[in-house]
Design a protein around this motif. Structure first.
Motif, short mmCIF file in Angstrom:
data_model
loop_
_atom_site.label_atom_id
_atom_site.label_comp_id
_atom_site.label_asym_id
_atom_site.label_seq_id
_atom_site.Cartn_x
_atom_site.Cartn_y
_atom_site.Cartn_z
N GLN A 1 -10.09 -1.81 -6.71
CA GLN A 1 -10.87 -0.70 -7.25
C GLN A 1 -12.29 -1.14 -7.58
O GLN A 1 -12.81 -0.92 -8.67
N LEU B 1 -4.03 8.74 -5.44
CA LEU B 1 -4.13 8.10 -4.13
C LEU B 1 -4.50 9.11 -3.05
O LEU B 1 -4.14 10.28 -3.11
N GLN B 2 -5.19 8.62 -2.04
CA GLN B 2 -5.49 9.45 -0.88
C GLN B 2 -4.22 9.63 -0.06
O GLN B 2 -3.58 8.66 0.33
N ALA C 1 -10.22 -1.37 -2.06
CA ALA C 1 -9.38 -0.30 -2.58
C ALA C 1 -8.38 -0.83 -3.60
O ALA C 1 -8.16 -0.24 -4.66
N THR C 2 -7.75 -1.96 -3.30
CA THR C 2 -6.75 -2.53 -4.20
C THR C 2 -7.36 -2.97 -5.52
O THR C 2 -6.79 -2.74 -6.59
N ARG D 1 0.86 -1.19 0.00
CA ARG D 1 0.00 0.00 0.00
C ARG D 1 0.89 1.23 0.00
O ARG D 1 1.85 1.30 0.77
N GLN E 1 -9.29 -2.90 2.53
CA GLN E 1 -8.13 -2.76 1.66
C GLN E 1 -8.32 -3.52 0.35
O GLN E 1 -7.80 -3.12 -0.70
#
Length: 339
Positions: A259, A123-124, A256-257, A104, A253
């Motif tokens: 998407q 990315l945040q 997020a990974t 990450r 996670q």
């Protein structure tokens, strides 16, 4: 390829790599100071190139640590962007690992600079609102904000267990291994879709029946992503089979990974995870090494799985209702058949 160290016990500290310009060394040191509580609590362990001992090859050591890190902090400034090594080597490699789900990446804005068009721009980042540390009235407040964000990300990574158990533990990243036995797909006549294995009985009794799965966007969304130039792959995940769960849960996670596309919010009272309102996503799930059919559209809820630290996914009755499950924990035998 993800290093096998990532499959250690979930209590293992998250390995943090600092990518930074040496002109920002003082700010990096200050950040490390604010992350001290996470180190003392064994949530993280940090590394940067100043820890290379005299006489050691620095390029190989940096590459090794970068390739092993779970969490990579890009300490961004104009000097970071101007550095060919920081930008072209460390940052680009970090983004590769992030997009593959191997690590990450979090951009940490140290000093004001123009980041538009940078690969990490999507990315945040930290601190809050991506406001550079040096622009805050109190830098201690900025670093505190970063420390909280890093701590949250580290806890999510420890819970997620994104990679499958290694072959050293008797399990395969690529195969459909479960517990410590290797899945063997066997074609039956009456039941053509079937997966059967004999895991170690002690592991099975301690952790319950579990299986290797691959999670991704739905096929139609993968097609759209490919047309847009995005290379999204299936993510290997270790999943617990739980007949007591009504829905399928994944750690945030994973969403997020991969998407994944959010479809709504849902209030749940999760047995294996936190209770509250969480985001719901559409996903596709396949079962490598078995004859079980791919599920092209599954509703999954992104919820921290806090009571099952060995797993990143809980397969609930919404999926299990399509299967016939035979579970003999005492003799270490699990068999799944598709209806």
């Amino acid at each position: 390829m993800a290093d096998s160290h990532a499959t250690d016990h979930p209590d293992r500290p998250v390995e943090v790599f600092y990518a930074y310009s040496h002109k920002d060394e003082r700010l990096r040191d200050k950040l490390e100071t604010h992350l001290s509580i996470l180190k003392r609590n064994r949530v993280i362990s940090g590394w940067h190139d100043r820890r290379i001992s005299a006489g050691m090859g620095w390029t190989g050591k940096i590459d090794d640590k970068l390739n092993r890190a779970d969490l990579i902090l890009l300490l961004v400034s104009a000097d970071f962007i101007a550095s060919d090594y920081c930008y072209d080597k460390e940052m680009m490699r970090a983004m590769e690992r992030h997009e593959r789900g191997e690590a990450r990446v979090i951009p940490v804005i140290l000093r004001p600079c123009d980041c538009q068009g940078a690969p990490f721009g999507k990315l945040q980042g930290l601190p809050r609102d991506m406001k550079a540390v040096t622009s805050w009235t109190s830098r201690d407040e900025a670093f505190k904000c970063i420390a909280i964000g890093v701590g949250k990300a580290a806890e999510e990574l420890r819970a997620a267990k994104l990679t499958m158990p290694s072959n050293n533990a008797g399990e395969s990243v690529r195969g459909a291994s479960v517990a410590s036995g290797k899945a063997r797909a066997r074609r039956g006549t009456a039941m053509p879709h079937r997966a059967q294995w004999r895991p170690d009985s002690s592991t099975l009794l301690q952790q319950g029946p579990h299986i290797a799965i691959l999670i991704s966007r739905t096929p139609s969304e993968l097609g759209e992503a490919k047309a847009a130039g995005l290379d999204l792959k299936e993510l290997p995940v270790r999943a617990l089979i739980d007949t007591g769960a009504s829905l399928t849960l994944i750690n945030p996670q994973i969403a997020a990974t991969c998407q994944l596309k959010q479809t709504g919010n849902l209030k749940i009272n999760a047995i294996g995870g936190e209770a509250g309102e969480f985001q719901e996503y559409a996903a596709a799930i396949s079962f490598p090494g078995t004859d079980l059919p791919r599920l092209d559209l599954v509703r999954v809820v992104a919820c921290p799985i806090i009571r099952q630290p060995h797993f990143a996914c809980i397969l609930g009755r919404d999926i299990l209702r399509n299967w016939l499950l035979a579970y003999d924990g005492l003799n270490g035998k699990v068999e799944i058949r598709a209806r």
